[in-house]
Design a protein around this motif. Structure first.
Motif, short mmCIF file in Angstrom:
data_model
loop_
_atom_site.label_atom_id
_atom_site.label_comp_id
_atom_site.label_asym_id
_atom_site.label_seq_id
_atom_site.Cartn_x
_atom_site.Cartn_y
_atom_site.Cartn_z
N ILE A 152 -0.72 51.49 45.93
CA ILE A 152 -0.29 50.29 45.20
C ILE A 152 0.70 50.63 44.10
O ILE A 152 0.82 49.90 43.12
N PHE A 184 -3.51 44.95 50.93
CA PHE A 184 -3.40 45.79 49.75
C PHE A 184 -4.58 45.49 48.82
O PHE A 184 -4.85 44.33 48.50
N LEU A 186 -5.80 45.63 45.22
CA LEU A 186 -5.17 45.72 43.90
C LEU A 186 -6.22 45.69 42.79
O LEU A 186 -7.32 45.17 42.96
N LEU A 192 -0.23 43.26 41.26
CA LEU A 192 0.37 42.26 42.12
C LEU A 192 1.85 42.06 41.78
O LEU A 192 2.70 41.96 42.68
N MET A 199 5.69 43.79 49.10
CA MET A 199 5.07 42.80 49.97
C MET A 199 6.12 41.87 50.58
O MET A 199 6.04 41.53 51.77
N HIS A 211 -3.40 40.46 50.14
CA HIS A 211 -3.85 41.25 49.00
C HIS A 211 -5.21 40.72 48.52
O HIS A 211 -5.53 39.54 48.68
#
Length: 276
Positions: A152, A184, A186, A192, A199, A211
């Motif tokens: 990430i 993902f 996070l 994010l 993304m 996510h």
């Protein structure tokens, strides 16, 4: 194999003899002249001899390949193996060098990986990008690659020759009809924000991106990073988040089923990334 080939050769010989004898019986019944009968019998005998020769050559080929298995490989692969043997012998002569001993230990680990792979046992591979890249590149249109990523930090996806090649294969396979889903995991909104560019790029190139925040997974026990291909009953799994480069390759049915179940649960809790 030897027993089967012996039976086959005896059967061919028996059929040849019986057929040759039958020619004279048929010839007498239908009043063939002697020369015609002899020609047909000789042709049958030659046919039997030819089949015997083909079987013999096939046995010889199998015998040579058993003694020299490298002959089944391409010339380039044979050169690589011969070079590896030469290098190993040279390294053994330098047994007092730590470099030599470490390199030989690595060679032994490679042999262990090959043994595990041939028996479909689990093994550890120390390059997560390469392992995923090889797996993804094998897939055919209609097959699905499901990935959960703990990578990430944008730099992981932007820099390095391995990642450039990985992105290329991801996008190429998505355009070829391979369905790629990636979730993902996070920590917070900051993650994010900084991963949004990655993304967007993946979503634009045909990858289904999701996510989910770790705070929404507190009740789950999941692997920090993994990929699963149900079509091949195959998975790549990272067991410890601090060691993301060490991935375990597995075809264990129970493990693959566990990875699939984890992915499905994560997908239920995840939010699909929307380009609009």
């Amino acid at each position: 194999m030897l027993f089967k080939s012996t039976v086959l050769r005896l059967s061919v010989a028996l059929i040849g003899v019986v057929s040759a004898i039958a020619v004279f019986w048929v010839g007498a019944r239908f009043h063939w002249d002697d020369s015609t009968q002899v020609v047909i019998a000789v042709l049958i005998a030659l046919g039997a001899v030819l089949v015997e020769m083909i079987i013999s050559f096939d046995e010889l080929k199998d015998g040579i390949e058993t003694i020299y298995p490298a002959l089944e490989l391409s010339l380039e692969e044979q050169r690589s193996i011969n070079k590896a043997i030469i290098l190993c012998n040279d390294l053994k002569k330098k047994n007092d060098s730590p470099l030599s001993r470490i390199a030989l230990a690595g060679f032994d680990k490679t042999l262990h990986i090959l043994n595990q792979a041939i028996s479909e046992g689990d093994f550890i591979y120390n390059d997560i990008f390469e392992a995923n890249m090889i797996t993804l590149s094998m897939l055919k249109p209609g097959q699905t690659f499901k990935g959960v990523s703990a990578l990430i930090k944008p730099m992981y996806w932007k820099t390095g020759k391995a990642m450039i090649e990985y992105r290329k294969i991801n996008y190429g396979q998505a355009q070829n009809g391979v369905r790629i889903e990636r979730i993902f995991i996070l920590n917070d909104d900051h993650d994010l924000d900084i991963m949004k560019e990655i993304m967007v790029d993946q979503a634009k190139n045909g990858i289904s991106v999701y996510h989910v925040f770790k705070k929404n997974l507190a009740d789950l026990k999941i692997y920090p990073d993994f990929s699963v291909v149900e079509d091949l009953n195959f998975g790549l799994v990272v067991h410890r988040e601090e060691m993301l480069e060490r991935v375990t390759a597995t075809k264990n049915t129970e493990t693959v089923a566990e990875l699939s179940a984890q992915f499905d649960e994560l997908k239920k809790r995840a939010e699909a990334f929307n380009l609009q």
